[in-house]
Design an enzyme around this catalytic site. Structure first.
Site, PDB file in Angstrom:
ATOM      1  N   ASP A 186     -10.045  -5.649  -3.316  1.00 23.22           N
ATOM      2  CA  ASP A 186      -9.453  -4.610  -2.474  1.00 23.22           C
ATOM      3  C   ASP A 186     -10.375  -3.391  -2.481  1.00 23.22           C
ATOM      4  OD1 ASP A 186      -7.873  -2.435  -1.512  1.00 23.22           O
ATOM      5  OD2 ASP A 186      -6.038  -3.473  -2.115  1.00 23.22           O
ATOM      6  N   SER A 237       0.839  -1.201   0.000  1.00 28.90           N
ATOM      7  CA  SER A 237       0.000   0.000   0.000  1.00 28.90           C
ATOM      8  C   SER A 237       0.880   1.260   0.000  1.00 28.90           C
ATOM      9  CB  SER A 237      -0.949  -0.046   1.198  1.00 28.90           C
ATOM     10  OG  SER A 237      -1.983   0.913   1.068  1.00 28.90           O
ATOM     11  N   HIS A 286      -7.270  -6.138   0.632  1.00 36.08           N
ATOM     12  CA  HIS A 286      -6.134  -5.281   0.984  1.00 36.08           C
ATOM     13  C   HIS A 286      -5.398  -5.754   2.236  1.00 36.08           C
ATOM     14  CE1 HIS A 286      -4.121  -1.448   0.191  1.00 36.08           C
ATOM     15  NE2 HIS A 286      -4.088  -1.203   1.491  1.00 36.08           N
TER      16      HIS A 286
END
Length: 281
Positions: free
Chosen positions: A225, A148, A258
């Site tokens: 995600d 991320s 995620h």
């Protein structure tokens, strides 16, 4: 530079260590984690860097990813820095995506962030010297990976230092921070409103550079995600990479999100990717 061990755990016959030290670059106390496998062969260590995402510390990766099994199997060391400067005197924000835990790994130029938020220099200058003191038998082979915000960091740091690293990989990275809300917010606060100052920290811009050493890059993105549509889209980055003949393996994995469940699911693949490329140096 003195780093104090504050935690020590055995894992897959190696050592999972957590250190504390005073950072001159960040003007505060910092922690980082380091995994050292047991090297029966006594060979020199290759080193993988991991950069974590928004709100994380080094503990998220050490406790949730399961990477130690693969680091031990491949006999590589892994360094996990924290995601930002920390402390009651360090500038912060009530917003979870700005301030402590959300440095975006840049060198801030704006107040009140400039004094402490020099994470790029910390990662590329100060912390490597500390690690070299802790691991005198480093081989010199390094690669970098992240998740991320840390995926953005891994790409940015790797692309700015193409002769230092053998490969880059990322899980659900922020590929074009100048074009998405997370990056625009952070860059405005840390770097100012002049968007030309953002370019040196944006992977989509950096990948246009005429690199003599074009690093292999592996990216894993989950189809489920919840941040993908708004923050993590790949189109600009991949189009720019294709125009500049960069080596990108971008894989969209169906059903994954995620979380660290996704990271743990594909960690073995990413380790094999890094080890193969470090061995080929």
């Amino acid at each position: 530079m003195i780093a104090e061990v504050i935690e020590r755990h055995y894992s897959f016959e190696g050592e999972m260590l957590k250190y504390r030290h005073q950072s001159e670059v960040l003007a505060c106390e910092m922690t980082f984690s380091l995994y050292l496998p047991t090297l029966v062969t006594k060979k020199d260590y290759s080193l993988i860097w991991w950069l974590s995402g928004l709100t994380c510390t080094d503990d998220n990766f050490t406790q949730k990813s399961g990477f130690q099994k693969y680091a031990a199997a491949h006999e590589v060391a892994v360094i996990i820095p924290d995601t930002s400067p920390r402390g009651i005197e360090i500038p912060d924000s009530p917003d979870w995506d700005l301030g402590q835990g959300a440095s975006f790994y840049v060198n801030a130029t704006e107040e009140p962030w400039q004094k402490n938020y020099q994470m790029y220099s910390y990662l590329t200058e100060e912390l490597p010297k500390i690690v070299s003191d802790l691991i005198p038998n480093l081989s010199g082979n390094e690669s970098i990976m992240g998740h991320s915000m840390g995926g953005h960091g891994a790409l940015m740091v790797g692309l700015k230092n193409p002769t230092r690293f053998s490969a880059i990989s990322a899980f659900a990275p922020i590929l074009s921070p100048s074009q998405v809300p997370w990056g625009q917010k952070a860059f405005t606060h840390y770097l100012g409103k002049d968007k030309s100052s953002w370019e040196q920290w944006d992977a989509t811009n950096l990948i246009t550079k005429p690199f003599q050493h074009k690093l292999p890059i592996l990216i894993t993105q989950g189809s489920e995600d919840n941040f993908y549509e708004n923050q993590l889209q790949e189109y600009s980055f991949l189009a720019t990479a294709k125009e500049n003949k960069q080596n990108i393996n971008y894989q969209k994995v169906v059903g994954y999100d995620h979380s660290y469940f996704t990271i743990a699911s594909f960690m073995e693949e990413h380790f094999k990717f890094h080890v193969t490329n470090m061995e080929n140096q």
